[in-house]
Write an enzyme that holds these catalytic residues in place. Sequence first.
Site, PDB file in Angstrom:
ATOM      1  N   PRO A 143      17.761  -0.214 -16.287  1.00 23.80           N
ATOM      2  CA  PRO A 143      17.864   0.988 -17.109  1.00 23.80           C
ATOM      3  C   PRO A 143      18.348   0.724 -18.532  1.00 23.80           C
ATOM      4  O   PRO A 143      19.207  -0.122 -18.762  1.00 23.80           O
ATOM      5  CB  PRO A 143      18.890   1.844 -16.350  1.00 23.80           C
ATOM      6  CG  PRO A 143      19.605   0.906 -15.453  1.00 23.80           C
ATOM      7  CD  PRO A 143      18.638  -0.175 -15.114  1.00 23.80           C
ATOM      8  N   ASN A 144      17.759   1.478 -19.440  1.00 25.08           N
ATOM      9  CA  ASN A 144      18.101   1.490 -20.871  1.00 25.08           C
ATOM     10  C   ASN A 144      17.619   0.267 -21.633  1.00 25.08           C
ATOM     11  O   ASN A 144      17.756   0.204 -22.848  1.00 25.08           O
ATOM     12  CB  ASN A 144      19.622   1.687 -21.087  1.00 25.08           C
ATOM     13  CG  ASN A 144      20.102   2.998 -20.495  1.00 25.08           C
ATOM     14  OD1 ASN A 144      19.518   4.038 -20.784  1.00 25.08           O
ATOM     15  ND2 ASN A 144      21.118   2.948 -19.656  1.00 25.08           N
ATOM     16  N   HIS A 169      21.342 -11.686 -18.374  1.00 28.10           N
ATOM     17  CA  HIS A 169      21.921 -10.642 -19.226  1.00 28.10           C
ATOM     18  C   HIS A 169      21.837 -11.082 -20.677  1.00 28.10           C
ATOM     19  O   HIS A 169      22.005 -12.272 -20.983  1.00 28.10           O
ATOM     20  CB  HIS A 169      23.380 -10.368 -18.851  1.00 28.10           C
ATOM     21  CG  HIS A 169      23.534  -9.929 -17.434  1.00 28.10           C
ATOM     22  ND1 HIS A 169      23.234  -8.658 -17.031  1.00 28.10           N
ATOM     23  CD2 HIS A 169      23.884 -10.614 -16.323  1.00 28.10           C
ATOM     24  CE1 HIS A 169      23.421  -8.560 -15.731  1.00 28.10           C
ATOM     25  NE2 HIS A 169      23.809  -9.749 -15.267  1.00 28.10           N
ATOM     26  N   ARG A 189      19.284   0.144 -29.298  1.00 34.48           N
ATOM     27  CA  ARG A 189      20.489   0.404 -28.517  1.00 34.48           C
ATOM     28  C   ARG A 189      21.584  -0.612 -28.848  1.00 34.48           C
ATOM     29  O   ARG A 189      21.395  -1.819 -28.637  1.00 34.48           O
ATOM     30  CB  ARG A 189      20.092   0.254 -27.044  1.00 34.48           C
ATOM     31  CG  ARG A 189      21.217   0.329 -26.082  1.00 34.48           C
ATOM     32  CD  ARG A 189      20.781  -0.147 -24.708  1.00 34.48           C
ATOM     33  NE  ARG A 189      21.878  -0.048 -23.788  1.00 34.48           N
ATOM     34  CZ  ARG A 189      21.985  -0.750 -22.674  1.00 34.48           C
ATOM     35  NH1 ARG A 189      21.032  -1.611 -22.321  1.00 34.48           N
ATOM     36  NH2 ARG A 189      23.022  -0.602 -21.900  1.00 34.48           N
ATOM     37  N   ARG A 217      33.251  -8.593 -22.019  1.00 32.48           N
ATOM     38  CA  ARG A 217      33.193  -7.142 -22.144  1.00 32.48           C
ATOM     39  C   ARG A 217      34.141  -6.477 -21.136  1.00 32.48           C
ATOM     40  O   ARG A 217      34.985  -7.130 -20.554  1.00 32.48           O
ATOM     41  CB  ARG A 217      31.735  -6.699 -21.989  1.00 32.48           C
ATOM     42  CG  ARG A 217      30.833  -7.412 -23.015  1.00 32.48           C
ATOM     43  CD  ARG A 217      29.409  -6.944 -22.929  1.00 32.48           C
ATOM     44  NE  ARG A 217      29.313  -5.537 -23.238  1.00 32.48           N
ATOM     45  CZ  ARG A 217      28.237  -4.788 -22.956  1.00 32.48           C
ATOM     46  NH1 ARG A 217      27.185  -5.352 -22.367  1.00 32.48           N
ATOM     47  NH2 ARG A 217      28.214  -3.520 -23.282  1.00 32.48           N
ATOM     48  N   ASN A 253      17.083  -8.616 -14.934  1.00 31.33           N
ATOM     49  CA  ASN A 253      18.258  -8.070 -15.615  1.00 31.33           C
ATOM     50  C   ASN A 253      18.419  -6.646 -15.089  1.00 31.33           C
ATOM     51  O   ASN A 253      17.759  -5.721 -15.571  1.00 31.33           O
ATOM     52  CB  ASN A 253      18.065  -8.048 -17.132  1.00 31.33           C
ATOM     53  CG  ASN A 253      19.298  -7.516 -17.845  1.00 31.33           C
ATOM     54  OD1 ASN A 253      20.228  -7.021 -17.205  1.00 31.33           O
ATOM     55  ND2 ASN A 253      19.303  -7.615 -19.171  1.00 31.33           N
ATOM     56  N   TYR A 255      23.408  -6.027 -28.157  1.00 32.29           N
ATOM     57  CA  TYR A 255      22.167  -6.481 -27.513  1.00 32.29           C
ATOM     58  C   TYR A 255      21.143  -7.077 -28.476  1.00 32.29           C
ATOM     59  O   TYR A 255      20.099  -7.561 -28.041  1.00 32.29           O
ATOM     60  CB  TYR A 255      21.534  -5.312 -26.744  1.00 32.29           C
ATOM     61  CG  TYR A 255      22.437  -4.793 -25.648  1.00 32.29           C
ATOM     62  CD1 TYR A 255      22.798  -5.610 -24.585  1.00 32.29           C
ATOM     63  CD2 TYR A 255      22.940  -3.500 -25.682  1.00 32.29           C
ATOM     64  CE1 TYR A 255      23.639  -5.152 -23.582  1.00 32.29           C
ATOM     65  CE2 TYR A 255      23.785  -3.023 -24.683  1.00 32.29           C
ATOM     66  CZ  TYR A 255      24.130  -3.858 -23.632  1.00 32.29           C
ATOM     67  OH  TYR A 255      24.966  -3.409 -22.638  1.00 32.29           O
ATOM     68  N   ALA A 307      22.761  -1.857 -16.017  1.00 38.18           N
ATOM     69  CA  ALA A 307      23.954  -1.224 -15.425  1.00 38.18           C
ATOM     70  C   ALA A 307      23.952  -1.311 -13.897  1.00 38.18           C
ATOM     71  O   ALA A 307      25.018  -1.338 -13.266  1.00 38.18           O
ATOM     72  CB  ALA A 307      24.039   0.225 -15.873  1.00 38.18           C
TER      73      ALA A 307
END
Length: 171
Positions: free
Chosen positions: A33-34, A123, A41, A130, A97, A46, A100
């Site tokens: 997702p995303n 990733h 983003r 993080r 990947n 990223y 989330a």
Amino acid sequence: MASRIKRGNQARAASPARPARRGAPAVLVVHGPNLNLLGEREPGVYGRVRLKEIDERMVLLGRELGMTVTSFQSNSEGAIVDRIQAARGAVDIIIINPAAYTHTSVAIRDVLLAVGVPFIEVHLSNVYKREPMRHHSTIADVAVGRIMGFGAESYMIALRAARSVIDTPHA
Ligand code: DQA
């Protein structure tokens, strides 16, 4: 940029012999997702490379390495599970990947184990730099290996690693 390359050394997904198909080894790349928003983003985290460009670069690198690369992105956990189920017996290795879902998804772990296709976890960011919630992965201990922290290049490193896994299956 900090980085990590880790090889899982605990339980591992079953790694059956290559599917009995002719032609170049097949790689499925799964983006969670995303990741469709890459480039826009949180570019500080990223990077500015778009997903389309990553996918195109993987196809080209795959060609150089003698492999066919197919990519799939979804924001939905169920769609990712369905796509991985469909890969059973049809691909030699998966690069994933889960974004989330890395940190939460038992369903993605279960389907990766169910299909028995070896996989590499990728990733863009180094999740260990993080928030603590990103330090846990539901698939880390069953991955062949994990690559993170190199931005878009993480995927290219994973593709080279995939070639090596196909050429020299690890016990
Ligand atoms: C990510 C890291 C995850 O924690 C995050 O939820 C993502 C992207 C990465 O590629 O760095 O969406 O998987």
